[in-house]
Motif scaffolding. Structure first.
Motif, PDB file in Angstrom:
ATOM      1  N   ASP A   1      40.354  40.175  52.418  1.00 20.56           N
ATOM      2  CA  ASP A   1      39.136  41.254  52.126  1.00 20.56           C
ATOM      3  C   ASP A   1      39.487  42.527  52.648  1.00 20.56           C
ATOM      4  O   ASP A   1      39.838  42.825  53.908  1.00 20.56           O
ATOM      5  N   ALA A   2      39.290  43.586  51.598  1.00 22.26           N
ATOM      6  CA  ALA A   2      39.644  44.805  51.920  1.00 22.26           C
ATOM      7  C   ALA A   2      38.561  45.918  51.400  1.00 22.26           C
ATOM      8  O   ALA A   2      38.850  47.085  51.470  1.00 22.26           O
ATOM      9  N   THR A   3      37.395  45.279  51.404  1.00 16.85           N
ATOM     10  CA  THR A   3      36.065  46.025  51.133  1.00 16.85           C
ATOM     11  C   THR A   3      35.764  47.038  51.971  1.00 16.85           C
ATOM     12  O   THR A   3      35.062  48.005  51.564  1.00 16.85           O
TER      13      THR A   3
ATOM     14  N   PRO B   1      38.700  41.882  42.530  1.00 19.37           N
ATOM     15  CA  PRO B   1      39.952  41.671  42.838  1.00 19.37           C
ATOM     16  C   PRO B   1      40.933  42.639  42.335  1.00 19.37           C
ATOM     17  O   PRO B   1      40.800  43.475  41.325  1.00 19.37           O
ATOM     18  N   ALA B   2      41.932  42.949  43.228  1.00 21.29           N
ATOM     19  CA  ALA B   2      42.962  43.859  43.047  1.00 21.29           C
ATOM     20  C   ALA B   2      44.172  43.583  43.722  1.00 21.29           C
ATOM     21  O   ALA B   2      44.355  42.821  44.569  1.00 21.29           O
ATOM     22  N   ALA B   3      45.309  44.118  43.066  1.00 15.26           N
ATOM     23  CA  ALA B   3      46.547  44.394  43.808  1.00 15.26           C
ATOM     24  C   ALA B   3      46.799  45.730  44.566  1.00 15.26           C
ATOM     25  O   ALA B   3      46.746  46.536  43.818  1.00 15.26           O
TER      26      ALA B   3
ATOM     27  N   VAL C   1      52.640  45.275  48.680  1.00 17.11           N
ATOM     28  CA  VAL C   1      51.538  44.932  47.797  1.00 17.11           C
ATOM     29  C   VAL C   1      51.143  43.225  47.927  1.00 17.11           C
ATOM     30  O   VAL C   1      51.876  42.775  48.104  1.00 17.11           O
ATOM     31  N   ARG C   2      49.961  43.350  47.877  1.00 15.59           N
ATOM     32  CA  ARG C   2      49.293  42.080  48.017  1.00 15.59           C
ATOM     33  C   ARG C   2      47.742  42.140  47.532  1.00 15.59           C
ATOM     34  O   ARG C   2      47.265  43.052  47.204  1.00 15.59           O
ATOM     35  N   ARG C   3      47.161  40.821  47.141  1.00 15.55           N
ATOM     36  CA  ARG C   3      46.098  40.647  46.512  1.00 15.55           C
ATOM     37  C   ARG C   3      44.861  40.869  47.541  1.00 15.55           C
ATOM     38  O   ARG C   3      45.198  40.395  48.793  1.00 15.55           O
ATOM     39  N   ALA C   4      43.814  41.530  47.310  1.00 16.09           N
ATOM     40  CA  ALA C   4      42.745  41.709  48.343  1.00 16.09           C
ATOM     41  C   ALA C   4      41.630  41.986  47.416  1.00 16.09           C
ATOM     42  O   ALA C   4      41.435  42.443  46.246  1.00 16.09           O
ATOM     43  N   LEU C   5      40.248  41.792  48.006  1.00 18.73           N
ATOM     44  CA  LEU C   5      39.247  42.061  47.476  1.00 18.73           C
ATOM     45  C   LEU C   5      38.786  43.521  48.018  1.00 18.73           C
ATOM     46  O   LEU C   5      38.780  43.838  48.942  1.00 18.73           O
ATOM     47  N   ILE C   6      38.555  44.502  46.875  1.00 19.59           N
ATOM     48  CA  ILE C   6      38.215  45.929  47.427  1.00 19.59           C
ATOM     49  C   ILE C   6      36.912  46.121  46.869  1.00 19.59           C
ATOM     50  O   ILE C   6      36.232  45.581  45.829  1.00 19.59           O
TER      51      ILE C   6
END
Length: 476
Positions: free
Chosen positions: A54-56, A142-144, A161-166
């Motif tokens: 989670d990077a929101t 969802p984003a890279a 680089v990694r997947r995260a929710l933004i």
């Protein structure tokens, strides 16, 4: 013809828009999406594969042209030690597209979003490209997420680089970004776009890379006639482009380091540099023998009509770019992109370009130290072929649009004389290519000799036919 950004401004229904619609039919461009693809898009929009991280909480912002809804990228810039940290979020299209499913198959048919002066034909259905997968403000997506650390001089020191929710917090356009930075009202993450952008421009200069500041051309109607006007890019557009370029350079290095990848490669076109020297001379642009091509184009103001005409001509210097695929540690013999002056990869526009979804997946695997998924690795050769075919179709669209718009602009000026520069002679003998400074039109010309190449000559318009479309001049 090289691609030139063309936009229709204030043109009501009339001959030009009718001709553009006819052109789309003639080129067999897709008119819409099949029902099964639209159904799959609705299902994917409702049930994406969401990442665990989670990077929101990071206040990302987007910078795009006004009115854009297919937002591929969001960024956040901060100071990091004595340098800077660039976080660059790219829309994770793979969270919505199932390999070999209806959306995937349709994307492999379309390959690219196609751009016409009056509209675009999207790669993915709008419910994804302009809504569920787009990094619109206030919505979890969802984003890279690329994290790229730079030193005080703007050079890369670390990449992840990694997947995260933004969640993008703010949607900006170039004019508002420029205004906030110029007036000192920008907050630090936005203010750093200028700082980082200028540093990366200096790094580009040192490695010999070239970012052409080609102005947009806008088609404006006045009293049932059309005019071509220029809109020179703002500095904020160049700084924004440097961040995107940074991600593409980082992606290439990451894939090369781990032995699997798809690069964007390019070589100079033989004989084109000499032709550009002739064009510069004819347009009255000083290009001393000791000055390199990169130095010359970097110092030109694109708002000046003759400079704009020259920069348009510069877009044809390099050969058509290609995609180079490598797997299993067998690295390509020449991974370079001549304009960038470094290995480079397309990875920042997956909503609009098929190859970017594959490059992103390979980079995610490389960064995590794991093997790429089978669909991403096994499909590379097919993607390369599809991108080549899609690129040819996009170039055909671009060329046809330019020819049509030039014919529309000049259709009521038959018999008029213009100042032009002969940039090419033959074949056959006695014919060639002329470029006007104002309006920035390139057309066929007759009645010339090899000695006229590079000379400024008066030329008379003999044909401007929107039906063909064709623009032809003769030596006056």
């Amino acid at each position: 013809m090289p691609r030139r950004p063309l936009h229709v401004t204030g043109v009501p229904e009339g001959p030009l828009l009718t001709a553009l619609a006819a052109l789309r039919e003639k080129l067999h461009t897709p008119a819409g999406f099949p029902p099964e693809v639209l159904a799959a898009a609705e299902e994917a929009a409702a049930h994406p594969v969401l990442p665990d991280e989670d990077a929101t909480g990071i206040p990302f912002f987007t910078v795009d042209p006004p009115g854009s809804r297919d937002l591929d990228q969001a960024m956040h810039l901060s100071r990091h030690g004595t340098g800077y940290r660039v976080r660059y979020a790219i829309a994770d299209v793979a969270a919505f597209v199932t390999p070999d499913g209806p959306l995937d198959k349709e994307a492999h048919e379309r390959v690219l979003t196609l751009y016409f002066p009056d509209l675009r034909i999207p790669l993915h259905p709008p419910v994804l490209s302009e809504d569920a997968a787009s990094l619109l403000p206030g919505q979890p997506r969802p984003a890279a997420v690329w994290t790229i650390d730079l030193d005080a001089d703007g050079r890369t020191t670390a990449v992840d680089v990694r997947r995260a929710l933004i969640r993008s917090h703010t949607r900006l356009d170039y004019a508002s970004v420029q205004r906030q930075i110029d007036t000192g009202t920008a907050e630090e993450p936005l203010l750093l776009l200028k700082t980082v952008g200028l540093l990366r421009q200096q790094v580009e200069t040192e490695r010999g890379g070239i970012s052409l500041r080609v102005p947009d051309q806008e088609i404006v109607e006045h009293d049932h006639t059309y005019e071509l006007t220029y809109r020179a890019p703002l500095p904020a557009e160049d700084w924004n482009a440097q961040v995107s370029l940074l991600a593409g350079l980082s992606a290439a290095q990451l894939m090369l380091a781990h032995g699997n990848g798809i690069l964007r490669t390019q070589v100079p076109k033989p004989g084109k540099l000499e032709e550009l020297h002739h064009t510069a001379k004819g347009l009255g642009i000083d290009w001393p023998p000791h000055m390199s091509y990169a130095e010359r184009v970097r110092t030109l103001d694109p708002a000046e009509p003759r400079n704009a005409a020259f920069l348009q001509a510069c877009t044809g210097l390099m050969s058509r770019a290609d995609y180079t695929v490598f797997t299993g540690g067998h690295l390509p013999a020449d991974p370079m992109h001549a304009s960038v002056a470094a290995p480079y990869a397309h990875c920042t526009a997956p909503l609009r370009r098929l190859a970017d979804r594959y490059a992103t997946e390979l980079c995610l695997a490389a960064s995590a130290g794991r093997h790429p998924p089978g669909w991403a690795l096994e499909g590379l050769d097919r993607v390369k072929d599809r991108m080549a075919e899609g690129g040819r179709r996009a170039n055909q669209v671009d060329g046809a649009c330019v020819d049509l718009v030039e014919a529309a602009v000049l259709k009521d000026r038959l018999g008029e004389t213009f100042d032009g520069v002969v940039v090419r002679h033959g074949p056959p003998a006695g014919t060639g290519t002329v470029q006007l400074a104002t309006p920035a039109v390139v057309g066929a010309v007759t009645g010339i000799t090899t000695h006229d190449v590079g000379r400024r000559l008066p030329v008379r318009l003999t044909e401007a036919d929107m039906r063909k479309p064709t623009v032809t001049f003769e030596r006056a």
